[in-house]
Write a protein that holds these residues in place. Structure first.
Motif: not given
Length: 326
Positions: A106-109, A144-145, A150-155, A206-207
């Motif tokens: 989550l926090f890495g993404l 954007l934030l 949302i994308m980080s949490a779902l992934t 995502f990276a």
């Protein structure tokens, strides 16, 4: 029917860095020091930005969120490392391991997305300065934030849930100091094809794409800087980008190296070192990189220290005048 060598597991064992007893105090002190520096440095940046209205701009909005994400990112792993070293235990429960994977991703993404947004912000500020306030408006920055969260949490949720479908053998030693996704997948005794495909897909999407976008943005920035007639303008534009680029390369080179290295060439020692760099060292260096090369941040920190120095004696004098004691 489940094979006999599969079982319902309750815990994993983390190898850490070294099993030599004489090295444990050194490792404990090193990680504890880096963790304190990370917390203190990033908290100072957040306080400096939030307490000074002249820093309420898109660049510092993203920087304050990056500092918050870095605090959470390193707090996902380091406290458990310190606890295991102090108690001389290698155990992490299955539930804690899955939870650690989720929050680490989550926090890495989120770090990844924030670095990308900061690159786009620099691109607009340098290449399209006349349209900067129109393009980088508060609504866009907030959107954007929100999308990044949302994308980080779902992934992260998807990757964590996919780990739950794996079956593990009775030997559950992780050659690492925390539960990293690729390490857990390699431990599984069941078919991991789908997990590997989803992991590589997430890394590429995502990276890999954001990293490519960052490089493209800075290629345009360099072209714009070269076209400037003022030497002072070139220096100022270049100095604002160097700090961001140094963080980008340190974060991406180590994290992508960990997740894209194949199992056949995967070195446990080198993977652990790379993981330390992107999970612990990079969040620790961010405050130094951004504050030492940024006059606005240094000025805000000086004013923040001055305000704290003034308020301290004032509060103490008020307490004494009221007859209050500690």
């Amino acid at each position: 029917m489940v094979p006999e060598n599969y079982s319902r597991i309750t815990e994993f064992l983390l190898w850490g860095f070294s099993e030599e007893p004489e090295l444990q105090p050194l490792i404990l002190g090193l990680f504890f020091s880096m963790y304190l520096i990370t917390l203190f440095g990033n908290m100072l940046i957040i306080l400096a930005i939030t307490s000074h209205s002249n820093l309420h701009t898109p660049m510092y909005f993203f920087l304050s969120n990056l500092s918050f994400a870095d605090i959470c990112f390193t707090s996902t792993t380091v406290p458990k490392i310190l606890f295991n070293i102090q108690t001389q235990s290698k155990v992490i429960t299955y539930g804690d391991c899955i939870t650690q994977i989720y929050f680490l991703m989550l926090f890495g993404l989120l770090d990844n997305f924030l670095l990308t947004m900061m690159a786009y912000d620099r691109f607009v500020a340098i290449c399209h300065p006349l349209h900067y306030t129109v393009i980088m408006n508060p609504r866009l920055c907030g959107l954007l934030l929100l999308v990044s969260w949302i994308m980080s949490a779902l992934t992260s949720l998807l990757q964590s849930l996919m780990v739950l479908r794996l079956s593990f053998c009775t030997v559950l030693e992780i050659p690492h100091f925390f539960c990293e996704l690729n390490q857990i997948i390699q431990l599984a005794c069941s078919d991991t094809f789908l997990n590997n495909m989803m992991m590589y897909f997430a890394v590429g999407l995502f990276a890999g794409i954001p990293f490519t976008g960052i490089l493209y943005s800075y290629s345009k920035i360099v072209s714009c800087i070269r076209g400037m007639s003022s030497a002072q303008g070139k220096y100022k534009a270049f100095s604002t980008c160097v700090s961001h680029l140094s963080v980008v390369f340190l974060f991406y080179c180590t994290s992508l190296g960990v997740y894209l290295s194949s199992a056949s060439t995967h070195s446990t020692h080198s993977s652990a070192i790379a993981s330390v760099i992107y999970t612990v060292v990079t969040p620790m260096l961010n405050p130094f990189i951004y504050s030492l090369r940024n006059k606005d941040i240094k000025g805000a920190l000086k004013r923040f220290y001055a305000m704290a120095a003034i308020k301290g004696p004032t509060v103490l004098g008020l307490k004494n005048s009221l007859g209050l004691k500690d």
